[in-house]
Design an enzyme around this catalytic site. Structure first.
Site, PDB file in Angstrom:
ATOM      1  N   GLY A  80       0.721  -1.041   0.003  1.00  8.60           N
ATOM      2  CA  GLY A  80       0.136   0.033  -0.132  1.00  8.60           C
ATOM      3  C   GLY A  80       0.761   1.542  -0.030  1.00  8.60           C
ATOM      4  O   GLY A  80       2.062   1.117   0.441  1.00  8.60           O
TER       5      GLY A  80
ATOM      6  N   PHE B  87       0.170   9.443   2.775  1.00  8.37           N
ATOM      7  CA  PHE B  87       0.660   9.078   4.352  1.00  8.37           C
ATOM      8  C   PHE B  87       1.925   8.397   4.254  1.00  8.37           C
ATOM      9  O   PHE B  87       2.633   8.357   5.241  1.00  8.37           O
ATOM     10  CB  PHE B  87      -0.380   8.164   5.030  1.00  8.37           C
ATOM     11  CG  PHE B  87      -0.319   6.923   4.319  1.00  8.37           C
ATOM     12  CD1 PHE B  87       0.657   5.893   4.494  1.00  8.37           C
ATOM     13  CD2 PHE B  87      -1.258   6.589   3.477  1.00  8.37           C
ATOM     14  CE1 PHE B  87       0.625   4.556   4.059  1.00  8.37           C
ATOM     15  CE2 PHE B  87      -1.439   5.295   2.817  1.00  8.37           C
ATOM     16  CZ  PHE B  87      -0.464   4.437   3.075  1.00  8.37           C
ATOM     17  N   GLY B  88       2.280   7.598   3.314  1.00  9.69           N
ATOM     18  CA  GLY B  88       3.981   7.086   3.264  1.00  9.69           C
ATOM     19  C   GLY B  88       3.567   5.912   2.446  1.00  9.69           C
ATOM     20  O   GLY B  88       2.746   5.711   1.450  1.00  9.69           O
TER      21      GLY B  88
ATOM     22  N   ASP C  43     -12.297   8.029   9.588  1.00 11.80           N
ATOM     23  CA  ASP C  43     -11.911   7.413   8.346  1.00 11.80           C
ATOM     24  C   ASP C  43     -12.295   5.976   7.885  1.00 11.80           C
ATOM     25  O   ASP C  43     -11.506   5.333   7.431  1.00 11.80           O
ATOM     26  CB  ASP C  43     -10.604   7.663   7.956  1.00 11.80           C
ATOM     27  CG  ASP C  43     -10.116   7.565   6.356  1.00 11.80           C
ATOM     28  OD1 ASP C  43     -10.939   8.018   5.624  1.00 11.80           O
ATOM     29  OD2 ASP C  43      -9.121   7.503   5.964  1.00 11.80           O
TER      30      ASP C  43
END
Length: 387
Positions: free
Chosen positions: A39, A43-44, A157
């Site tokens: 993934g 965010f990273g 979220d």
């Protein structure tokens, strides 16, 4: 996007890091081999790795650390311990190619799939997710929310990509606390959180005093999507989104708008009547599913069921039946399995809504509880605190 010094993808190279234990904070040595990127985003990056010490799979989530702030995700994950929340095994810091960049690495329990991918597998075959799986996954999501909400934490979220699955055993775990926050009454919060399609109407209206009820709305959206095979409220913008909601729920009344954001009370909206949910979903969707959905997708946040109340809904009664077995829809030749542990409530969980415990826990599961329900004295629920 550069996410700092890359974690080498070499299944034969052993990487060693000095890390801290996710629970105790004790220093420990971590050795792993990395296999693939699973993934990435703003965010990273997330890598799948193999931990040498425990001979087990894990995921490492690497995020750029802002030195001015403590990382809220790390602080929250360190205090969350629950069967339906992904476990923080360890964490450590690394520097990027630029020595000014510091990266936080979260070593997380590995789960093989997301509910997003599971749902897509059915959609591609023009099938619906079996209703028992919908019940099983939404129940476990609600259980994780009851736990974090009682601790004062709002996830902010909830979406299919953040719900991890072990489809073999029917287990769901909530992940990605990057947007999560301890909500404090009277303290404003940003309204531009939560992914579109799953955003509660009060967020679209720009409210900053919202509550944990935004997670319940998102849960309703996820449940609807699993039954429909596509998002219930698609929309490319906030206005689009609102139009899609109004098409089904009808135009909110002035009173309802006031509960979401009083600044919009004088705003003129097109007058549209609500549509019965039975027209939105196929006839195969049971009425108790539609009833639960209607009680989560309410304009007025305080009218939505809480997570604990939703778990008691008759829609989930099949899960409380000791004879219910989980069929492997991906492998019809496999024999049916027992449901995963759904009633192994901790004293903390039993103290969230003691008045619901008799309804929540079927008689066949009571002997395995750590306490006797009839004699149980609820423990004081303390909100989570982070500096």
């Amino acid at each position: 996007m550069n996410h700092g010094t890359k974690i080498p993808v070499d299944p034969f190279r052993i990487i060693k890091e000095t890390a801290r234990d996710g629970s105790t904070g004790e220093v420990k040595q971590l050795s792993y081999t990395s296999s693939k990127v699973v993934g990435s985003g703003s965010f990273g990056v997330v890598m799948q790795v193999h931990l040498i010490e425990s001979d087990s799979k894990a995921a490492i989530k690497r995020v750029l650390q802002d030195k001015r702030f403590k990382n809220r995700e790390l602080q929250i994950m360190r205090i969350m311990k629950h069967p339906n929340i992904v476990d923080l095994i360890a964490y450590y810091y690394t520097t990027g190619d630029n020595s000014d960049e510091v990266y936080l690495n979260l070593v997380l329990e590995f789960m093989p799939e997301t509910i997003y991918r599971a749902s897509r597998l059915y959609t591609r075959q023009k099938l619906s997710m079996p209703m028992l799986e919908v019940k099983l996954y939404i129940y476990q999501l609600l259980r994780s929310l009851a736990y974090i909400h009682a601790s004062g934490i709002c996830h902010r979220d909830i979406k299919p990509q953040n719900l991890l699955l072990d489809p073999e055993n029917g287990i769901l775990k909530l992940c990605d606390f990057g947007s999560a926050k301890i909500l404090v009454a009277g303290e404003p919060n940003v309204s531009y959180i939560c992914s579109r399609y799953y955003r509660a109407p009060e967020l679209i209206f720009g409210a900053t005093d919202y509550t944990h009820a935004i997670d319940i709305w998102s849960t309703g959206c996820v449940m609807a999507e699993l039954m429909l095979g596509h998002p219930l409220f698609p929309g490319e913008s906030g206005i689009d989104q609102l139009v899609e909601i109004i098409k089904i729920l009808g135009t909110p009344s002035r009173e309802q708008i006031k509960t979401m954001n009083p600044n919009y009370m004088e705003h003129r909206f097109p007058q549209i009547r609500p549509q019965p949910l039975s027209r939105v979903f196929s006839r195969s969707v049971p009425l108790d599913a539609l009833d639960l959905l209607s009680k989560m997708l309410q304009y007025t946040p305080t009218d939505r069921l809480t997570a604990a109340e939703a778990m008691c809904h008759p829609f989930f009664d099949e899960l409380r039946d000791p004879n219910t077995k989980l069929h492997n829809s991906r492998n019809p030749d496999a024999s049916p399995r027992h449901l995963p542990e759904l009633f192994n409530f901790s004293p903390f969980e039993l103290s969230i809504r003691p008045d619901l415990n008799q309804k929540l826990i079927p008689s066949h599961a009571r002997d395995a509880l750590p306490v006797k329900l009839d004699d149980f004295v609820p423990i004081p629920i303390h909100r989570a605190r982070i500096d």
